[in-house]
Every structure is written in C-alpha cells, then in structure tokens.
Design a protein around this motif. Sequence first.
Motif, PDB file in Angstrom:
ATOM      1  N   PHE A 138       5.021   6.534  11.464  1.00 13.74           N
ATOM      2  CA  PHE A 138       4.366   5.422  10.761  1.00 13.74           C
ATOM      3  C   PHE A 138       3.801   6.006   9.466  1.00 13.74           C
ATOM      4  O   PHE A 138       2.869   6.811   9.491  1.00 13.74           O
ATOM      5  N   ILE A 140       1.916   5.531   5.862  1.00 13.10           N
ATOM      6  CA  ILE A 140       1.077   4.715   4.988  1.00 13.10           C
ATOM      7  C   ILE A 140       1.005   5.432   3.646  1.00 13.10           C
ATOM      8  O   ILE A 140       0.503   6.559   3.562  1.00 13.10           O
ATOM      9  N   ARG A 161       8.587   3.164  10.281  1.00 18.82           N
ATOM     10  CA  ARG A 161       7.665   2.080   9.943  1.00 18.82           C
ATOM     11  C   ARG A 161       6.892   2.509   8.691  1.00 18.82           C
ATOM     12  O   ARG A 161       6.376   3.627   8.628  1.00 18.82           O
ATOM     13  N   GLN A 162       6.833   1.630   7.704  1.00 17.45           N
ATOM     14  CA  GLN A 162       6.185   1.987   6.451  1.00 17.45           C
ATOM     15  C   GLN A 162       5.227   0.884   5.999  1.00 17.45           C
ATOM     16  O   GLN A 162       5.567  -0.291   6.048  1.00 17.45           O
ATOM     17  N   GLN A 163       4.050   1.307   5.582  1.00 21.47           N
ATOM     18  CA  GLN A 163       3.065   0.408   4.968  1.00 21.47           C
ATOM     19  C   GLN A 163       2.791   0.953   3.576  1.00 21.47           C
ATOM     20  O   GLN A 163       2.152   1.990   3.430  1.00 21.47           O
ATOM     21  N   ILE A 165       0.887   0.544   0.252  1.00 15.31           N
ATOM     22  CA  ILE A 165      -0.292  -0.123  -0.292  1.00 15.31           C
ATOM     23  C   ILE A 165      -0.163  -0.166  -1.815  1.00 15.31           C
ATOM     24  O   ILE A 165       0.038   0.881  -2.450  1.00 15.31           O
ATOM     25  N   TYR A 178      -6.781  -0.462   7.701  1.00 14.31           N
ATOM     26  CA  TYR A 178      -5.544  -0.045   8.365  1.00 14.31           C
ATOM     27  C   TYR A 178      -5.804   0.751   9.640  1.00 14.31           C
ATOM     28  O   TYR A 178      -4.864   1.073  10.369  1.00 14.31           O
ATOM     29  N   ALA A 181      -4.430  -0.679  12.933  1.00 19.40           N
ATOM     30  CA  ALA A 181      -2.964  -0.600  12.997  1.00 19.40           C
ATOM     31  C   ALA A 181      -2.532   0.816  13.353  1.00 19.40           C
ATOM     32  O   ALA A 181      -1.572   1.020  14.111  1.00 19.40           O
TER      33      ALA A 181
END
Length: 200
Positions: A138, A140, A161-163, A165, A178, A181
């Motif tokens: 994951f 971020i 999985r990528q967030q 910002i 975050y 999450a």
Amino acid sequence: MILYLHGFRSSPQSFKARLLAERMQQLGRAAEYRCPQLPASPAAAIALAQDCIRDCDPAALTLVGSSLGGYYATWLAEQLGCRAVLLNPAVKPPRDLEKYVGVSTQYHSDQPFEFKREYIAELQALQIDRITRPQRYFLIAATGDEVLDWQEMVGHYPQARQQVIQGSDHGISEFAEYADAVLAFCGIAVADGPAPAAST
C-alpha cells in the motif's frame, strides 16, 4: 503486529509514528505496535528490524515504512512475504543519500548522526528492482513531496494499492486523514471516525 520503520535522521518521535502509536493504544492494541530507533547503518537497521519480528508470523505482520524506512520495509517484505505500507518511500537512496555522507544531527534531538560512506554499499545491497505480489503493498505518495519524487514512487510499485495525495509534503502533514486506512490494510479493525492527531 505492526513494525514502523522511520526515515533518515528521524526517530520514533516522528509525527506519523506517534500518531499510529496513539491510535493503536486507543484501540487497546498497543502491544502489537513497535517503532524502534534505527541506527544509521542500513545493515544494522535491517538486523534490528529482523530481531523485532523474529517470532512474528509474516501473515500477521505489516511493516510501515516512511521515506528510507519504506526502502527497508520493501526489502524486508520481499524476504518475508508480509504486507508493507510505504509512506513517501525512498526508491533510490544510494543515489539520494550520497550527499549526506558525514556528520549531521537527528531531526528530533541534538544528537550527532554520522552517515558513513560504507553505508552507501549497504543500501545498494538492499535494492529491490521489482516487487513481487503487489497486493501486499500500500503506497501513499504526496505530489508535494519536497524531498523525493512521487512519480518515481508510483512507478516502483506498479499494481500495488496506491493513494496519491495532491500536494502535501514529505512528512504527509495530514497523515491523520489516512491513518485508519493504513491500520485497516494492516488488518486492524478501526471504529468509524477520523483518527486523532498526535499530541506534541
């Protein structure tokens, strides 16, 4: 269990590390969170991390790595097969840290911090050119990171999985938004509502 690996010249006193520690304490799971002070030597840092998780089932372990800690977390996750959360991770620290060889100070104290030239070779030994099983990761990444290139991060963790910002900074100032999450990815059930900010 969650093992938090802080960044270069940082410490367990970092904003993100303290916030997650407080969140785990509020959830009654403080015993499942560890954030050791990492030594300057990458090889020694990895050895310490391995010692912290020696008796932990990889299926029940998540590494959370910030900046250089993300580089360490990636190497460890590839060796162990556990999950990893990367917070603005360093992708090419042998290149990026060359200019920091010498003595400086830690961010959260006046303690001297010596980064020796031989540590560059130790970093090179930990390079992961291509991750396997991207579902374990994951990422971020903040487009406003003033230290590292967010596009390099995104490219290094394809299919994970990528967030991303928009804006923010290297320290991810709004990390409280975050945190839940992150904990959910770690397998920690969280109640509804925002995570509180860490106290100063």
